[in-house]
Write a protein that holds these residues in place. Structure first.
Motif, PDB file in Angstrom:
ATOM      1  N   SER A 161       0.824  -1.198   0.000  1.00  0.00           N
ATOM      2  CA  SER A 161       0.000   0.000   0.000  1.00  0.00           C
ATOM      3  C   SER A 161       0.864   1.256   0.000  1.00  0.00           C
ATOM      4  N   TYR A 162       0.246   2.362  -0.401  1.00  0.00           N
ATOM      5  CA  TYR A 162       0.988   3.622  -0.504  1.00  0.00           C
ATOM      6  C   TYR A 162      -0.010   4.761  -0.580  1.00  0.00           C
ATOM      7  N   THR A 163       0.420   5.937  -0.139  1.00  0.00           N
ATOM      8  CA  THR A 163      -0.344   7.154  -0.366  1.00  0.00           C
ATOM      9  C   THR A 163       0.619   8.321  -0.274  1.00  0.00           C
ATOM     10  N   SER A 164       0.321   9.388  -0.964  1.00  0.00           N
ATOM     11  CA  SER A 164       1.231  10.540  -0.890  1.00  0.00           C
ATOM     12  C   SER A 164       0.490  11.816  -1.249  1.00  0.00           C
ATOM     13  N   VAL A 210      -4.191   4.380   2.718  1.00  0.00           N
ATOM     14  CA  VAL A 210      -5.320   4.550   1.814  1.00  0.00           C
ATOM     15  C   VAL A 210      -5.350   5.952   1.205  1.00  0.00           C
ATOM     16  N   PHE A 211      -5.017   6.977   1.992  1.00  0.00           N
ATOM     17  CA  PHE A 211      -5.215   8.345   1.516  1.00  0.00           C
ATOM     18  C   PHE A 211      -4.435   9.323   2.376  1.00  0.00           C
ATOM     19  N   ARG A 290     -11.215   1.618   2.850  1.00  0.00           N
ATOM     20  CA  ARG A 290     -10.872   1.367   1.448  1.00  0.00           C
ATOM     21  C   ARG A 290     -10.446   2.652   0.732  1.00  0.00           C
ATOM     22  N   ASP A 291     -11.101   3.762   1.026  1.00  0.00           N
ATOM     23  CA  ASP A 291     -10.771   4.997   0.324  1.00  0.00           C
ATOM     24  C   ASP A 291     -11.334   6.170   1.110  1.00  0.00           C
ATOM     25  N   GLN A 418     -13.706   2.658  -4.478  1.00  0.00           N
ATOM     26  CA  GLN A 418     -13.280   4.053  -4.423  1.00  0.00           C
ATOM     27  C   GLN A 418     -14.496   4.966  -4.280  1.00  0.00           C
TER      28      GLN A 418
ATOM     29  N   MET B   1      -7.946   8.326  -4.423  1.00  0.00           N
ATOM     30  CA  MET B   1      -6.564   7.837  -4.519  1.00  0.00           C
ATOM     31  C   MET B   1      -6.580   6.406  -5.017  1.00  0.00           C
ATOM     32  N   PRO B   2      -5.527   6.025  -5.660  1.00  0.00           N
ATOM     33  CA  PRO B   2      -5.543   4.720  -6.325  1.00  0.00           C
ATOM     34  C   PRO B   2      -5.618   3.551  -5.349  1.00  0.00           C
ATOM     35  N   VAL B   3      -6.157   2.490  -5.862  1.00  0.00           N
ATOM     36  CA  VAL B   3      -6.254   1.252  -5.094  1.00  0.00           C
ATOM     37  C   VAL B   3      -5.373   0.229  -5.755  1.00  0.00           C
ATOM     38  N   LEU B   4      -4.603  -0.470  -4.950  1.00  0.00           N
ATOM     39  CA  LEU B   4      -3.787  -1.517  -5.562  1.00  0.00           C
ATOM     40  C   LEU B   4      -4.650  -2.635  -6.054  1.00  0.00           C
ATOM     41  N   GLY B   7      -3.325  -5.247  -3.949  1.00  0.00           N
ATOM     42  CA  GLY B   7      -3.763  -5.086  -2.567  1.00  0.00           C
ATOM     43  C   GLY B   7      -5.225  -5.420  -2.397  1.00  0.00           C
TER      44      GLY B   7
END
Lengths: 731, 731
Positions: A161-164, A210-211, A290-291, A418, B1-4, B7
């Motif tokens: 997972s990642y967010t930025s 997630v965000f 989830r989002d 999303q 934001m994107p979802v893997l 993931g």
């Protein structure tokens, strides 16, 4: 052993909640080919998972696997630029040596796509498990080749997972710091003041990010901007048979510089709290985030977070949306109590509320005018006591509860992926938060809260291959609004509303879509901002009361042998609408054939509460037959398909099936209007106690089938008789 | 934001489990009127919730509201005796004064119906919130009028939980002790040694009692009989956003006499442990106990508990059955560690494993030969240390795990209420535990574990009014086996199997019912123990391989205009079965009409994994058309309805619809055999990724409808042409 009826009922009530209101099925479904959707797909390129919209430039930037594209934001099918960032063969081989898949994992997945300046984007990719960042020059649309180390900004593994978020030229990221993914980190990449979280379970415990977004404070307030992170992690404060997940909202202060000694180069302002999204009675608990979407609007005092959840336990297809006031979260951080880890019996820990004295300045607080007045001008000045405290107490005791203390939307049998939300004004000025939620089957649902219920306006099948929607972006530019969805296979652009698909005033009103109004002058259902001319004549009613529509000339009968959607309004059955009525005879000149009733009554059934069922109305009659469905004496809200076939003797054969799901018994009526008279058949559909099994439902289904087939048999018999009489007449 | 994608897939995999195997829909459903069911209902009497079977006497005793009946166990519709125990008007008024409902709650609900001796039953009822017990003389079938105080044996409130078992003339009960229901108790009513639980949260924490039974030890073992109690209570050792329920198995020793001072007149042997029923990956957690059945069989070394569960959280219709070896539970009690309540930060408690020294004799253990050898001959002799320990440590640390560490059955979209299990031997001697589970919609499901799956043999609709089944009792007397089900409205008796409903060897084998074998000599599907004559000729195959069936003469075609169940075996399509084939012409003498293909191919669709869909085969053709369905090249296991209509010109119109649910894509073929030749149409049904929404499913449903209607349209057009040509010929 016996079961208490009362006890069971009570248990069921608890299980289902005293007011279980799962959102209904979408009122209309737009199949892929029915609506105008624009798509972008570059052959051979997959994973269109990073979308960045520049409304000023009218450009949508797309970060896919091994490529970045720039497309026209008004029409994503128009590619403007493209640049590739492929992994070299050597790198792929090296990556494969580490046991990863050469065909998939060892490619370059774009994970960061952020604006750096007016002419450049900051881009990071997994780069075959060697995360790397670069600048993308927007003028030449080429990478500068800076080859920056992406550790901490971009995960190694495309599955992690990642967010930025980019804030004033500095990148704030939440992701995993290492190859294995075992070291989570929330960090700021900065030339002069890089910061990161402690590598400690109380700070981050196997999080799934997630965000993230920045919330600006007005300079007048003298407060610091905050950067919020949203993630799900393993709970330290809760325990069950298995480890429990818990959603978190965490924040850091933009002005944080770290501590001088304690927490050197670490966040001094990292605090986190539980995000609760569940039914008040505890029967439904959604603890996997989830989002998140941050809704900002001029008329909102403070931003509202819309968060999309799924349950960790017993998830057979359940999704929920909860909305949170930012001030609720800020209260928990600024005024709430902290949690403390207490040792139990030497080897166990239990996290309990900390009731003891709290150092000053308040641990984790941003530097504001008050702190500055006390001579702490920067986090580097903060006393050790404060820093040590926040290092040991990053978790707040309070929970961040949703608005109205309950979910905005709860839906069964769906996995939402999303969410984006558009705040729009209806014709009468009322503001509606329109929720767009995408599914793991490539569809988009549009929902709006109306009074005490949630109304699912429509469902649009965005992706024909039913692939999950990975990312969703909203452009709510007035008059040009679009939703952009990215999946593994491409990007699809859909308008915010399909007003033009509603062909009549009744349909337009029944849609209860805040975007759509009926324009009498245009004799069309149009999107509200686009409505030109006399705004006073526009018609909309969010309760779906079609009496606001003017009386119209009758709709022409559907052409023979065609299928259509019949969306009748509350028209009085006494005024049939066919142009042929005056003649009183069918087109072929024969005397009108008698009208047969639709035999709706044979379809009496028990259905499960809110279980979908069908009713069939199959009336043969004169050519001008027109069907009207009513429910409990009122015209239906939903659209009912009708198939009409013309027959040579002036008869028509119509087949109409109604689909519905009801919480309690209802009476349905199918009325057939024609030149030969009007006939009504009615049936009562009862709701079986509690939730019936699907088996029960399918038995009813087959019974309905048999009823139709029986009806057809009767018709064929009557035709056979006619045939026989005809053939007897023949020489 | 994107979802893997990865993931999300991982999350979905976790959510659904790596091997989500929900039990399928029952293979066959017997509607109420299709099968032989016997029922008992006394007008004006409700709540038939206490059933007591005496197989020796051939009598079923029924405790209903304000009445006790004795009916013939072989035919429950034959009432043998009845006695009424009504609440006086004065009592009802007094009860209503306390705020209870005069019409319902203030009546006498029978809660205890236990054998006292060969000639008497022990009966207790709520008696308008004044629980009372009495003896029922079976010879005169009258109450003795002993008016014993029922406190602790019977709840005050008919809505409160209860369970009881009679052991050697003494009644062991779990229920609430007081009017409010706030004081739970497990007690033994005894003249010389009455015992009860401590009124303390560590002992019982808002329990809902479900079942109790005695497990006898062989005297040779020198061990004491144990009485086990099953209940769900609020967990002290777990914590989440809301209070968590936890299922418990608890036990006391029959020989317990209480302590001399400490625990005087209290259980010295009360121990309890967690009962776990969940998927190994933690995605599905069933923590509410609904019912328990103790399976005893000569070939079982020790009894097996079958327990029925529902989930507390996110229960949108989910049920599970877990089986437990008694020895697993006994191990936890006899050898496991205890839990201890530890105080945290002055005001919190946390329950942790106790690792310290444990007094001897072992706290909570029964008095056995070893204890007696140490000079402790009775619980009255036990040292204070042991008694004080068990008073503070009633909860064991270990969990009682199910056999194979996973559920026996997990089913969606159903709420099971009760369970009984019959261990039976198939033809080849293999033992099968046949689970009978009742639903809250008045139905009974019969399931059996086969290799790695659960096979739901059939569903029988016991109660036409869809009322929940409150109690289930099994009589497995060989050859006369029955299941008795009690609901609010009556008692229904069903046989253990409906072997006779399977009309062919193929159907009998495909049923995969361990009770049923095909007898060639009788040319019938019969229940195994009843099969007379040559047992060597009997046919059964629990894998459903119909090749074990001998080749048979063809089944006659269904009569015209009738509906039937077509259950084709793997017959070769090249040998049509109609008796008319030889003539080559239809019955009316006209030349045979051409056969039209069924247009199955138009129904290609994507379906959800294991989601139900329909396929329609609608071939018009000569009178002798016969449909055969095949799936992936093999004949179907399920029965397919066929409607056939004869038409005057020698044609027939057949409509057949197949219902199926598949885990992965499959190819279906509909073959039509007739004198005019054979035609096949085939279609591939693909499975959409993960679980599709019902919306998706219903879109497919409507598409299939449209396909059928389209087919009908084409037929009508061809008939119209024929009509027109006929009418043109007419003068």
């Amino acid at each position: 052993m016996p079961v208490l009826a009362g006890g069971l009922l009570a248990a069921l009530t608890v299980a289902f909640g005293t007011a279980v209101a799962f959102a209904p099925k979408p009122r209309i479904t737009w199949e892929h080919r029915e609506v105008q959707l624009l798509r972008f797909h570059e052959p051979g390129i997959y994973n269109y998972s990073a979308l960045l919209l520049s409304e000023d430039q009218g450009t949508l930037y797309i970060g896919a696997r091994e490529a970045v594209f720039a497309v026209n934001a008004l029409n994503v099918s128009e590619k403007q630029h493209e640049v590739y960032w492929r992994v070299s063969e050597g790198k792929r081989a090296k990556c494969a040596e580490k046991g990863k898949s050469k065909q998939t994992e060892c490619l370059n997945y774009i994970r960061v796509l952020q604006p750096l300046s007016a002419t450049a984007l900051y881009v990071c990719g997994t780069n075959a498990f060697q995360p790397t960042c670069d600048h993308l020059n927007l003028t030449s649309f080429t990478f500068l080749g800076r080859n920056e180390d992406g550790k901490g900004r971009c995960p190694f593994d495309p599955a992690h997972s990642y967010t930025s978020v980019m804030v004033d030229g500095e990148l704030y990221t939440g992701t995993s710091y290492n190859f294995l993914g075992s070291e989570p980190v929330i960090s700021r990449s900065s030339a002069h003041s890089p910061l990161r979280t402690e590598y400690a379970i109380p700070w981050l415990n196997e999080p799934k990010f997630v965000f993230a977004d920045v919330i600006r404070k007005s300079p007048a307030e003298g407060e610091d901007d905050r950067v919020y992170f949203f993630f799900t992690e393993v709970s330290v404060e809760y325990e069950f048979v298995f480890r429990l997940q818990i959603p978190r909202i965490a924040r850091v202060c933009k002005g944080d510089q770290g501590g001088l000694r304690t927490l050197q180069k670490k966040w001094t302002s990292f605090l986190k709290a539980k995000l609760i999204c569940s039914r008040r009675d505890g029967s439904l608990v959604f603890n996997v985030l989830r989002d998140v979407f941050v809704l900002r609007a001029p008329d909102l005092k403070a931003p509202v977070f819309y968060a999309l959840f799924a349950p960790q336990l017993n998830n057979v297809g359940l999704s929920a949306v909860c909305a949170y006031d930012l001030s609720t979260a800020e209260d928990v951080f600024s005024h709430g109590k902290y949690m403390q880890s207490a040792t139990v019996e030497h080897s166990h820990t239990k996290w309990v509320r900390y009731n003891g004295p709290v150092p000053r300045p308040r641990p984790g607080a941003c530097i504001d005018s008050e702190t500055r007045a006390a001579n702490y001008t920067s986090s580097l000045n903060l006393p050790d006591k404060t820093l040590q405290f926040v290092k040991d107490h990053p978790l707040m005791d309070g929970s961040v509860m949703p608005v109205d203390n309950r979910p905005r939307l709860v839906k069964k049998d769906v996995n939402y992926t999303q969410i984006v939300v558009d705040r729009t004004r209806a014709l009468d000025g009322t503001a509606y938060d329109v929720m767009f939620v995408s599914t793991d089957q490539g569809a988009l649902h549009k929902a709006v809260s109306l009074e005490n219920t949630v109304h699912l306006i429509e469902e649009t099948q965005l992706f024909q291959d039913f692939e999950p929607v990975q990312t969703l972006v909203l452009s709510s530019k007035k008059g040009w609004g679009s939703v952009y969805a990215g999946s593994r296979s491409g990007v699809v652009q859909a308008p915010l509303a399909f007003c033009g698909k509603h062909g009549s005033c009744e349909d337009c009103v029944l849609a209860r879509d805040p975007y759509c109004v009926w324009s009498p002058s245009a004799a069309a259902c149009v999107a509200l901002p686009q409505a030109e001319g006399d705004a006073r004549g526009l018609i909309q009613d969010m309760r779906g009361d079609t009496s606001v529509c003017p009386a119209w000339p009758p709709k022409p009968s559907p052409p023979p042998g065609s299928s259509s959607l019949s969306c009748p309004g509350p028209a009085a059955p006494s005024s049939p609408r066919s142009p042929w009525l005056a003649s009183g005879a069918g087109p072929s000149g024969r005397s009108p054939v008698a009208l047969l009733p639709p035999f709706l009554r044979d379809q009496a059934q028990h259905v499960p509460r809110m279980g979908t069922f069908h009713l069939f109305c199959v009336p043969p009659g004169p050519a001008d037959i027109r069907l009207i469905w009513e429910k409990d004496g009122r015209a239906l809200e939903t659209c009912v398909p009708v198939q009409t076939h013309m027959l040579p003797d002036g008869r028509a054969h119509a087949l109409s099936w109604l689909r519905d799901a009801i919480p309690e018994g209802a009476e349905y009526r199918c009325s057939v209007l024609s030149s030969a008279g009007n006939v009504t058949s009615k049936v009562r559909v009862a709701v079986a106690r509690a939730e019936a099994t699907h088996q029960e439902h399918w038995s009813r289904e087959l019974s309905a089938w048999r009823a139709v087939v029986g009806e057809h048999s009767r018709m064929m018999q009557s035709w056979r008789q006619a045939w026989e009489s005809c053939s007897q007449d023949a020489p």
